[in-house]
Design an enzyme around this catalytic site. Structure first.
Site, mmCIF file in Angstrom:
data_model
loop_
_atom_site.group_PDB
_atom_site.id
_atom_site.type_symbol
_atom_site.label_atom_id
_atom_site.label_comp_id
_atom_site.label_asym_id
_atom_site.label_seq_id
_atom_site.Cartn_x
_atom_site.Cartn_y
_atom_site.Cartn_z
ATOM 1 N N HIS A 268 93.915 30.824 131.508
ATOM 2 C CA HIS A 268 94.675 29.967 132.425
ATOM 3 C C HIS A 268 96.134 30.403 132.424
ATOM 4 O O HIS A 268 96.550 31.248 131.620
ATOM 5 C CB HIS A 268 94.531 28.492 132.054
ATOM 6 C CG HIS A 268 95.123 28.110 130.730
ATOM 7 N ND1 HIS A 268 94.696 28.643 129.542
ATOM 8 C CD2 HIS A 268 96.095 27.209 130.406
ATOM 9 C CE1 HIS A 268 95.379 28.103 128.547
ATOM 10 N NE2 HIS A 268 96.242 27.241 129.042
ATOM 11 N N ASP B 225 101.838 30.702 127.339
ATOM 12 C CA ASP B 225 101.399 31.264 126.054
ATOM 13 C C ASP B 225 100.065 31.998 126.151
ATOM 14 O O ASP B 225 99.565 32.516 125.155
ATOM 15 C CB ASP B 225 101.324 30.165 124.971
ATOM 16 C CG ASP B 225 100.456 28.983 125.360
ATOM 17 O OD1 ASP B 225 100.513 28.570 126.535
ATOM 18 O OD2 ASP B 225 99.718 28.472 124.498
ATOM 19 N N HIS C 246 91.303 21.298 131.229
ATOM 20 C CA HIS C 246 92.696 21.416 130.798
ATOM 21 C C HIS C 246 93.599 20.870 131.906
ATOM 22 O O HIS C 246 93.110 20.451 132.950
ATOM 23 C CB HIS C 246 92.983 22.889 130.491
ATOM 24 C CG HIS C 246 94.177 23.124 129.623
ATOM 25 N ND1 HIS C 246 94.495 22.345 128.555
ATOM 26 C CD2 HIS C 246 95.137 24.089 129.686
ATOM 27 C CE1 HIS C 246 95.603 22.796 127.994
ATOM 28 N NE2 HIS C 246 96.014 23.857 128.648
ATOM 29 N N ASP D 59 92.258 26.759 126.584
ATOM 30 C CA ASP D 59 92.534 25.472 125.971
ATOM 31 C C ASP D 59 91.671 24.431 126.686
ATOM 32 O O ASP D 59 91.461 24.535 127.883
ATOM 33 C CB ASP D 59 93.976 25.073 126.205
ATOM 34 C CG ASP D 59 94.995 26.091 125.677
ATOM 35 O OD1 ASP D 59 94.594 27.161 125.172
ATOM 36 O OD2 ASP D 59 96.201 25.845 125.825
ATOM 37 N N HIS E 250 94.439 28.412 117.940
ATOM 38 C CA HIS E 250 95.402 27.751 118.821
ATOM 39 C C HIS E 250 96.042 26.549 118.114
ATOM 40 O O HIS E 250 96.067 25.420 118.626
ATOM 41 C CB HIS E 250 94.710 27.325 120.133
ATOM 42 C CG HIS E 250 95.668 27.037 121.261
ATOM 43 N ND1 HIS E 250 96.168 25.775 121.511
ATOM 44 C CD2 HIS E 250 96.227 27.841 122.195
ATOM 45 C CE1 HIS E 250 96.966 25.820 122.559
ATOM 46 N NE2 HIS E 250 97.030 27.071 122.990
HETATM 47 ZN ZN LIG Z 1 97.301 25.523 128.027
#
Ligand SMILES: [Zn+2]
Length: 305
Positions: A62, A66, A142, A212, A270
């Protein structure tokens, strides 16, 4: 060669001295796949003595900084090093536009072909395959469109027993057919069953990368029984409400998901920069799923151990 992953970055959004933002190198016999490319990923690849040019496919989950900011540097370095082979990037909508603008404004001409595939983050699809491996996308939950990636090796040919080749004088043209499961018939018409000539190939290996996401309630078929699941666990479970609010998962939730999906091994990653020590992540997750480890930058995990 056994498939393995090398952790290039195990940290969440804020980089720390010990944890780079997201990045994983999945290494197979024929290639290296880069999954996510946070800031500084190319330096991590160098630090851990891997080859930048061996990467032909990059998968971005995505477009939070980061997970992709390192791409610009990586592409630029591949160009400076004289790359000629194509580079394919799989990413949600928007990345192509960003890279095009960056290349245009800096007047950069790449000496290789950059192919950017837009990943539809609303459905699970097979998005890539080569002779050894297939890659599937899977929608995550997410704040912005986000996709998991699942890597599955194809079934390998059977292993022909070398002594049988000489013993039965198996001609070259028949060898591949036998590896694919055919029986062998010699000049006198005698039939040799395939199972007497070959050994089982190595079992295909599989790897799923989930980062994530708010933990998914349903166990997707595409990752059922995978050998290794990398799942984000940004927080410990005492911060569940924060995880919920920020669309992330806790170590306990990742472990419960691993149980649901009947995966063989779980690697957590993460981690929020608030955690220096990661022992509690293993303790929390191992209450429900025993085969769990934490990711650390520079650590390598074999997919089947
Ligand atoms: Zn994210």
């Amino acid at each position: 060669m056994a498939l393995s992953i090398l952790i290039l970055g195990s940290g969440a959004a804020t980089p720390s001295v010990n944890r780079n933002p997201s990045g994983i190198l999945l290494k197979s016999e024929s290639s290296s796949f880069l999954i996510d490319c946070g800031e500084g990923t190319q330096l991590q690849i160098r630090k851990y003595k891997e080859s930048i040019q061996r990467i032909d496919q990059v998968f971005i989950t995505h477009l939070h900084a980061d997970h992709y900011l390192g791409l610009f540097g990586l592409i630029s370095t591949q160009g400076l090093l004289g790359r000629e082979r194509d580079l394919e990037i799989f990413a949600p909508k928007g990345l192509k536009e960003m890279i095009d603008v960056q290349l245009k404004i800096t007047n950069t001409y790449l000496c290789f072909k950059l192919i950017i595939h837009e990943v539809d983050c609303s459905q699970s699809l097979m998005i890539f395959e080569n002779k050894d491996i297939q890659v599937f996308s899977y929608p995550l939950n997410h704040k912005i469109p986000c996709s998991a990636y699942v890597f599955k090796e194809k079934i390998k040919p059977r292993n022909l027993i070398p002594s049988k080749i000489t013993e039965l004088k198996i001609p070259v043209y028949m060898r591949n057919k036998i590896k694919m499961g055919e029986d062998f018939i010699d000049d006198s018409g005698k039939i040799y069953a395939n199972r007497t000539l070959t050994l089982d190939p190595q079992k295909p290996q599989s790897f799923a990368y989930f980062s994530d996401t708010k933990v998914l309630t349903k166990a997707p078929d595409v990752i059922q029984g995978v050998d290794l699941l990398y799942h984000e666990s940004t927080f410990l479970h005492d911060m569940q409400s924060r995880a919920e609010k920020t669309y992330h998962s806790t170590a306990l939730q990742a472990a419960e998901f691993a149980v649901k999906c009947e995966v063989k091994k779980l690697v957590l990653g993460h981690f929020s920069a608030r955690y220096n020590e990661l022992t509690d992540f293993v303790l929390e997750a191992s209450k429900v799923f025993a085969n769990v480890e934490v990711a650390k930058d520079g650590k390598q995990f074999f997919i089947s151990e």
